[in-house]
Enzyme design. Structure first.
Site, PDB file in Angstrom:
ATOM      1  N   SER A 164       8.806  -4.300   5.920  1.00  0.00           N
ATOM      2  CA  SER A 164       9.692  -3.929   6.471  1.00  0.00           C
ATOM      3  C   SER A 164       8.971  -2.590   8.135  1.00  0.00           C
ATOM      4  O   SER A 164      10.397  -2.085   8.798  1.00  0.00           O
ATOM      5  CB  SER A 164      10.306  -2.871   4.963  1.00  0.00           C
ATOM      6  OG  SER A 164       9.441  -2.129   4.765  1.00  0.00           O
ATOM      7  N   GLY A 183       3.092  -1.424   1.203  1.00  0.00           N
ATOM      8  CA  GLY A 183       3.374  -0.208   0.836  1.00  0.00           C
ATOM      9  C   GLY A 183       2.292   0.167   2.331  1.00  0.00           C
ATOM     10  O   GLY A 183       2.017   1.876   2.374  1.00  0.00           O
ATOM     11  N   HIS A 220       0.691  -6.277  -4.224  1.00  0.00           N
ATOM     12  CA  HIS A 220       0.674  -5.171  -3.489  1.00  0.00           C
ATOM     13  C   HIS A 220       0.127  -4.112  -3.832  1.00  0.00           C
ATOM     14  O   HIS A 220      -1.059  -3.941  -5.206  1.00  0.00           O
ATOM     15  CB  HIS A 220       2.113  -5.000  -3.659  1.00  0.00           C
ATOM     16  CG  HIS A 220       2.779  -3.741  -4.293  1.00  0.00           C
ATOM     17  ND1 HIS A 220       2.482  -5.121  -6.073  1.00  0.00           N
ATOM     18  CD2 HIS A 220       2.943  -3.344  -5.532  1.00  0.00           C
ATOM     19  CE1 HIS A 220       3.575  -4.070  -7.197  1.00  0.00           C
ATOM     20  NE2 HIS A 220       3.485  -3.041  -6.900  1.00  0.00           N
ATOM     21  N   HIS A 243      -2.722 -11.942  -7.062  1.00  0.00           N
ATOM     22  CA  HIS A 243      -2.380 -10.839  -7.153  1.00  0.00           C
ATOM     23  C   HIS A 243      -3.611 -10.496  -8.166  1.00  0.00           C
ATOM     24  O   HIS A 243      -3.335  -9.703  -8.582  1.00  0.00           O
ATOM     25  CB  HIS A 243      -1.437 -10.938  -8.023  1.00  0.00           C
ATOM     26  CG  HIS A 243       0.236 -10.883  -7.584  1.00  0.00           C
ATOM     27  ND1 HIS A 243       0.375 -12.753  -7.226  1.00  0.00           N
ATOM     28  CD2 HIS A 243       0.771 -10.856  -6.824  1.00  0.00           C
ATOM     29  CE1 HIS A 243       1.267 -12.955  -6.729  1.00  0.00           C
ATOM     30  NE2 HIS A 243       1.973 -11.288  -6.277  1.00  0.00           N
TER      31      HIS A 243
END
Length: 218
Positions: A179, A158, A124, A104
């Protein structure tokens, strides 16, 4: 030089659902990450066997955290998190596997490189449903990671077919999605849309995905 497309299991689907999705998408992806924190080692191993039986090559299988399951299943890669064994320790246990480390920050990425990781997964990048209420770290942070290490960087968080070209323009080796493919109404179509978006990118990865490392994995 082709970019890599990684897909990560959602942790919310049944084995039958995951198997159905993987059976359709595996020709269009580079790696499938089995990331099911709530499952036992026995369950994870059984999942790997079912996914391979559904057509997923072991060369496209990554197991999150569990070195024992990765070795038992013949998975090509082991994805380490902050709570996992250090990459250097994993390397001694699994010398012929790809080792990825989730990072990160630049500091974490450099530490992963020093410990012997083959690649890092950074996120992210954009706001993500899996990280509600948290702003994305952004493309500038991703590019800083890419330029700070001599390792392939996989971007996560995202990412959509619309923003994939800008993401890959940073020089990262590829993208990882969850997803957007696993929970899509038509997972195969979604995977194809990502591939189409990636094919239009003219920026080569600063460090390419290490396909040669997987030779010898059945």
């Amino acid at each position: 030089m082709a970019h890599a497309l990684h897909v990560i299991s959602s942790g919310t689907q049944s084995l039958s659902d995951v198997r159905r999705v993987v059976a359709r998408i595996h020709p269009y992806i580079t790696m499938f990450h089995l990331r099911e924190k709530q499952r036992t080692a026995r369950e994870l191993w059984e999942w790997t066997q079912d996914l391979v039986a559904a057509g997923l090559p072991c060369t496209k299988l990554a197991v999150n955290d569990r070195v024992d399951v990765a070795l038992a299943s013949g998975a090509a890669a082991i994805q380490a998190a902050y709570h996992s064994l250090p990459a250097g320790v994993i390397r001694r246990l699994a010398p012929h596997r790809l080792i990825g480390v989730s990072v990160h920050s630049v500091t974490e990425a450099k530490a992963a490189e020093a410990s012997g990781a083959d690649y890092v997964l950074f996120g992210h990048v954009f706001a993500s449903t899996s990280k509600p209420g948290q702003a994305g770290r952004g493309l500038a942070a991703l590019q800083e990671i890419v330029e700070s290490v001599n390792l392939p960087v996989i971007a996560l968080g995202g990412i959509t077919p619309n923003n994939a070209p800008d993401t890959l323009a940073t020089g990262c080796a590829g993208i990882a999605v969850l997803s957007a493919i696993m929970l899509a109404r038509d997972p195969m179509l979604s995977a194809q849309q990502f591939q189409q978006a990636m094919q239009n990118v003219r920026v080569s990865p600063r460090c390419a995905w290490p396909m040669a490392k997987m030779e010898g994995v059945k």
